[in-house]
Design a protein around this motif. Sequence first.
Motif, mmCIF file in Angstrom:
data_model
loop_
_atom_site.group_PDB
_atom_site.id
_atom_site.type_symbol
_atom_site.label_atom_id
_atom_site.label_comp_id
_atom_site.label_asym_id
_atom_site.label_seq_id
_atom_site.Cartn_x
_atom_site.Cartn_y
_atom_site.Cartn_z
ATOM 1 N N LEU A 112 3.404 56.229 15.955
ATOM 2 C CA LEU A 112 3.460 57.689 15.860
ATOM 3 C C LEU A 112 4.582 58.094 14.914
ATOM 4 C CD1 LEU A 112 3.119 58.913 19.550
ATOM 5 C CD2 LEU A 112 1.415 59.000 17.742
ATOM 6 N N VAL A 113 4.279 59.016 14.020
ATOM 7 C CA VAL A 113 5.303 59.578 13.143
ATOM 8 C C VAL A 113 6.155 60.515 13.983
ATOM 9 C CG1 VAL A 113 5.727 61.099 11.180
ATOM 10 C CG2 VAL A 113 3.944 59.326 11.047
ATOM 11 N N PHE A 114 7.473 60.272 13.980
ATOM 12 C CA PHE A 114 8.380 61.084 14.796
ATOM 13 C C PHE A 114 9.510 61.699 13.991
ATOM 14 C CE2 PHE A 114 10.539 57.090 14.492
ATOM 15 C CZ PHE A 114 11.890 57.397 14.538
ATOM 16 N N ALA A 115 9.642 61.324 12.718
ATOM 17 C CA ALA A 115 10.768 61.812 11.923
ATOM 18 C C ALA A 115 10.404 61.767 10.445
ATOM 19 C CB ALA A 115 12.011 60.967 12.193
ATOM 20 N N SER A 116 11.248 62.421 9.644
ATOM 21 C CA SER A 116 11.075 62.386 8.192
ATOM 22 C C SER A 116 12.450 62.548 7.557
ATOM 23 C CB SER A 116 10.134 63.507 7.732
ATOM 24 O OG SER A 116 10.638 64.775 8.118
ATOM 25 N N ASP A 117 12.494 62.309 6.254
ATOM 26 C CA ASP A 117 13.740 62.560 5.534
ATOM 27 C C ASP A 117 13.506 63.686 4.538
ATOM 28 O OD1 ASP A 117 12.595 61.455 3.203
ATOM 29 O OD2 ASP A 117 13.638 59.545 3.419
ATOM 30 N N GLY A 118 14.552 64.092 3.849
ATOM 31 C CA GLY A 118 14.464 65.209 2.920
ATOM 32 C C GLY A 118 13.581 64.937 1.725
ATOM 33 N N GLY A 119 13.247 63.680 1.482
ATOM 34 C CA GLY A 119 12.338 63.321 0.400
ATOM 35 C C GLY A 119 10.890 63.276 0.847
ATOM 36 N N GLY A 120 10.640 63.589 2.120
ATOM 37 C CA GLY A 120 9.282 63.596 2.631
ATOM 38 C C GLY A 120 8.793 62.268 3.168
ATOM 39 N N HIS A 121 9.638 61.227 3.115
ATOM 40 C CA HIS A 121 9.254 59.953 3.701
ATOM 41 C C HIS A 121 9.134 60.112 5.213
ATOM 42 C CE1 HIS A 121 11.157 58.751 -0.127
ATOM 43 N NE2 HIS A 121 10.144 57.902 -0.153
ATOM 44 N N SER A 134 7.729 55.217 5.485
ATOM 45 C CA SER A 134 6.745 55.251 4.403
ATOM 46 C C SER A 134 7.443 55.034 3.065
ATOM 47 C CB SER A 134 5.963 56.570 4.406
ATOM 48 O OG SER A 134 6.804 57.667 4.105
ATOM 49 N N THR A 135 6.741 54.392 2.149
ATOM 50 C CA THR A 135 7.317 54.125 0.825
ATOM 51 C C THR A 135 7.216 55.338 -0.088
ATOM 52 O OG1 THR A 135 5.220 53.172 0.101
ATOM 53 C CG2 THR A 135 6.902 51.639 0.934
ATOM 54 N N THR A 136 6.330 56.275 0.254
ATOM 55 C CA THR A 136 6.215 57.537 -0.473
ATOM 56 C C THR A 136 6.062 58.650 0.562
ATOM 57 O OG1 THR A 136 3.800 57.438 -0.643
ATOM 58 C CG2 THR A 136 5.065 56.425 -2.447
ATOM 59 N N ALA A 137 6.042 59.875 0.080
ATOM 60 C CA ALA A 137 5.911 61.024 0.972
ATOM 61 C C ALA A 137 4.444 61.252 1.307
ATOM 62 C CB ALA A 137 6.525 62.256 0.315
ATOM 63 N N SER A 138 3.859 60.312 2.043
ATOM 64 C CA SER A 138 2.438 60.411 2.364
ATOM 65 C C SER A 138 2.118 59.703 3.674
ATOM 66 C CB SER A 138 1.608 59.768 1.241
ATOM 67 O OG SER A 138 0.253 59.649 1.623
ATOM 68 N N TRP A 139 1.170 60.269 4.405
ATOM 69 C CA TRP A 139 0.677 59.632 5.631
ATOM 70 C C TRP A 139 -0.128 58.385 5.308
ATOM 71 C CZ3 TRP A 139 1.376 61.128 10.733
ATOM 72 C CH2 TRP A 139 2.094 62.308 10.900
#
Length: 165
Positions: A112-121, A134-139
């Motif tokens: 489950l995705v529970f967090a992100s960073d300011g770059g969208g990762h 994630s290696t990029t800002a994408s699901w």
Amino acid sequence: MAAERLAAGWVRSWCERAEVALAKLVESFEERHGFPPGQNVVAWATDESHQATDELVELTPIPSDLTTMYWVIGEVSLPDVDSGYFVHSASVVARHFRENGALQINGEEPALVFASDGGGHLFALAGSGRVWRSTTASWFAQFDLNAASLQEFFEGLARRINSQL
């Protein structure tokens, strides 16, 4: 071998230490950076967030460490730590799950995705207790191992906060 499970007492202690460090960070932020800080906060769980956690548990097989975390933490917003870090509320995690489902990462139990960073990762917690980024800002990106456990993930956030003091 699975990591030791997260303890609520440890999470409470982390929150208390983070609040002290964030107060120091915010105190001198504008002087060091030339602009005011954002709202850097560790929001404690409330009755409302507990209800959202219960609803998330009913919706999906949530990793137990995430349940433990949400019984202590409502959400975390650290816009001024590195490029920013955000631990989403249980209600946001539930919304994302409804929209995108669980992630299948490297043969792990659903994550489950529970967090992100300011770059969208995105940061996802798998049933094994490991945290993936994630290696990029994408699901739909590739996810690489970020931390062996949720506790290690939070220890990393603490180091990032303290490195900016």
